[in-house]
Design a protein around this motif. Structure first.
Motif, PDB file in Angstrom:
ATOM      1  N   ASP A 155       0.836  -1.195   0.000  1.00 55.69           N
ATOM      2  CA  ASP A 155       0.000   0.000   0.000  1.00 55.69           C
ATOM      3  C   ASP A 155       0.876   1.253   0.000  1.00 55.69           C
ATOM      4  O   ASP A 155       2.107   1.169  -0.138  1.00 55.69           O
ATOM      5  N   ALA A 156       0.260   2.397   0.169  1.00 50.88           N
ATOM      6  CA  ALA A 156       1.001   3.659   0.107  1.00 50.88           C
ATOM      7  C   ALA A 156       2.005   3.802   1.239  1.00 50.88           C
ATOM      8  O   ALA A 156       2.946   4.590   1.146  1.00 50.88           O
ATOM      9  N   ASN A 211      14.959  12.161 -10.819  1.00 50.75           N
ATOM     10  CA  ASN A 211      15.808  11.010 -10.513  1.00 50.75           C
ATOM     11  C   ASN A 211      17.275  11.309 -10.781  1.00 50.75           C
ATOM     12  O   ASN A 211      18.153  10.973  -9.981  1.00 50.75           O
ATOM     13  N   VAL A 212      17.547  11.960 -11.908  1.00 45.64           N
ATOM     14  CA  VAL A 212      18.928  12.296 -12.268  1.00 45.64           C
ATOM     15  C   VAL A 212      19.522  13.232 -11.223  1.00 45.64           C
ATOM     16  O   VAL A 212      20.677  13.065 -10.784  1.00 45.64           O
ATOM     17  N   PHE A 213      18.733  14.228 -10.803  1.00 47.08           N
ATOM     18  CA  PHE A 213      19.231  15.183  -9.809  1.00 47.08           C
ATOM     19  C   PHE A 213      19.566  14.481  -8.495  1.00 47.08           C
ATOM     20  O   PHE A 213      20.625  14.709  -7.900  1.00 47.08           O
ATOM     21  N   ASP A 244       8.959   2.359  -6.556  1.00 48.19           N
ATOM     22  CA  ASP A 244       7.984   2.685  -7.608  1.00 48.19           C
ATOM     23  C   ASP A 244       8.612   3.529  -8.715  1.00 48.19           C
ATOM     24  O   ASP A 244       8.007   4.486  -9.219  1.00 48.19           O
ATOM     25  N   GLY A 245       9.854   3.185  -9.068  1.00 47.46           N
ATOM     26  CA  GLY A 245      10.538   3.882 -10.151  1.00 47.46           C
ATOM     27  C   GLY A 245      11.208   5.177  -9.751  1.00 47.46           C
ATOM     28  O   GLY A 245      11.885   5.812 -10.558  1.00 47.46           O
ATOM     29  N   ARG A 246      11.055   5.592  -8.511  1.00 48.15           N
ATOM     30  CA  ARG A 246      11.643   6.846  -8.044  1.00 48.15           C
ATOM     31  C   ARG A 246      12.921   6.563  -7.272  1.00 48.15           C
ATOM     32  O   ARG A 246      12.949   5.741  -6.368  1.00 48.15           O
ATOM     33  N   PHE A 247      13.985   7.271  -7.625  1.00 48.36           N
ATOM     34  CA  PHE A 247      15.247   7.178  -6.894  1.00 48.36           C
ATOM     35  C   PHE A 247      15.131   8.059  -5.658  1.00 48.36           C
ATOM     36  O   PHE A 247      14.850   9.258  -5.750  1.00 48.36           O
TER      37      PHE A 247
END
Length: 278
Positions: free
Chosen positions: A8-9, A215-217, A239-242
């Motif tokens: 869940d969240a 994400n790059v930053f 969830d795809g976020r760095f």
């Protein structure tokens, strides 16, 4: 087959999803036998709904295992203990005193409610062991563990508790809870986005860069943090976020450590702003 369940969240297991997967597996002729929950995940420190999962496991006849390696000893704190409701219903669980009790590395324990299950899993006999067999003796420790010969690791736990009692360990755990909240407040003041309110002392954050891919930053921010080295942080991907991850548990981590980390992050963030990367 190993089934990975959606979260869940708050990064916790969803009982409904587990129940649905059990039904699907049984419909396909499979027999689920084990469900594993966490009492403090590695990535985010989340505690799964242990009581609900325990009820489901009992209803479906599943072995219920809990990974409490990182978080289990936070049960010693009255304000945190309610989050662990249901842990007593586990068939087995793992705890690491070298984490939550701040003891020497390598002090880990697996607790199994049914002693006969442990004996069944590890009992072994060979011709060269005939001289050691004597049914009148108590259970041989070599029969309840993969190790035949083992170190006296229990002494590392027993002796500090005998000498100091439980209060210093509770105080140290409580300190880490407060330091985590303090760190999150400092990060918010610097403009960082924060993950959900943590159950324990693992949390994550990221900077909402506008001029550069987020994400790059944050990957560049993480690289500079590691290069600086004043305080060690780590990263993960959710969830795809760095995101950048903080885990506050070492007995050496004090208020000055967190202040040093915030100063380091502030300095690096200012560098990146001067370079126009934010």
């Amino acid at each position: 087959l190993v089934r990975e369940m959606p979260l869940d969240a708050q990064h916790r297991l969803q009982v409904e999803s587990i129940q649905l997967q059990i039904r699907k597996d049984k419909a396909e002729g499979l027999q689920p036998f084990l469900v594993i929950a966490s009492a403090g995940t590695t990535d985010t420190g989340a505690i799964d709904p242990l009581a609900e999962i325990a009820s489901l496991a009992q209803k479906e006849g599943l072995w219920f295992h809990i990974d409490a390696a990182y978080g289990g000893f936070f049960m010693l704190l009255d304000q945190i203990k309610p989050l662990f409701k249901g842990i007593e219903q586990a068939d087995s669980l793992v705890v690491d005193p070298h984490k939550g009790l701040f003891l020497p590395y390598g002090t880990g324990a697996v607790l199994v409610k049914d002693k006969s299950a442990v004996l069944h899993s590890n009992y072994y006999r060979a011709n060269y062991m005939l001289d050691a067999i004597d049914d009148s003796l108590p259970v041989n420790p070599a029969d309840v563990s993969p190790e035949l010969t083992k170190h006296f690791r229990g002494l590392r736990i027993w002796l500090p508790l005998q000498l100091h009692g439980i209060e210093p360990f509770q105080a140290c755990l409580e300190e880490k809870i407060y330091l985590t909240q303090y760190f999150r407040e400092g990060l918010a003041d610097l403009g960082f986005e924060l993950g959900p309110e943590p159950d324990l002392t693992v949390s994550y954050f990221w900077y909402p860069a506008k001029e550069t891919d987020i994400n790059v930053f944050n990957e560049e921010l993480m690289a500079r943090i590691q290069k600086d080295g004043r305080v060690f942080l780590s990263s993960t991907r959710l969830d795809g976020r760095f995101v950048i991850r903080m885990a506050i548990l070492s007995f050496r981590t004090k208020l000055e450590t967190v202040d040093r980390a915030l100063d380091m992050i502030r300095d690096i963030l200012n560098e990146l702003k001067k370079e126009g990367l934010t």
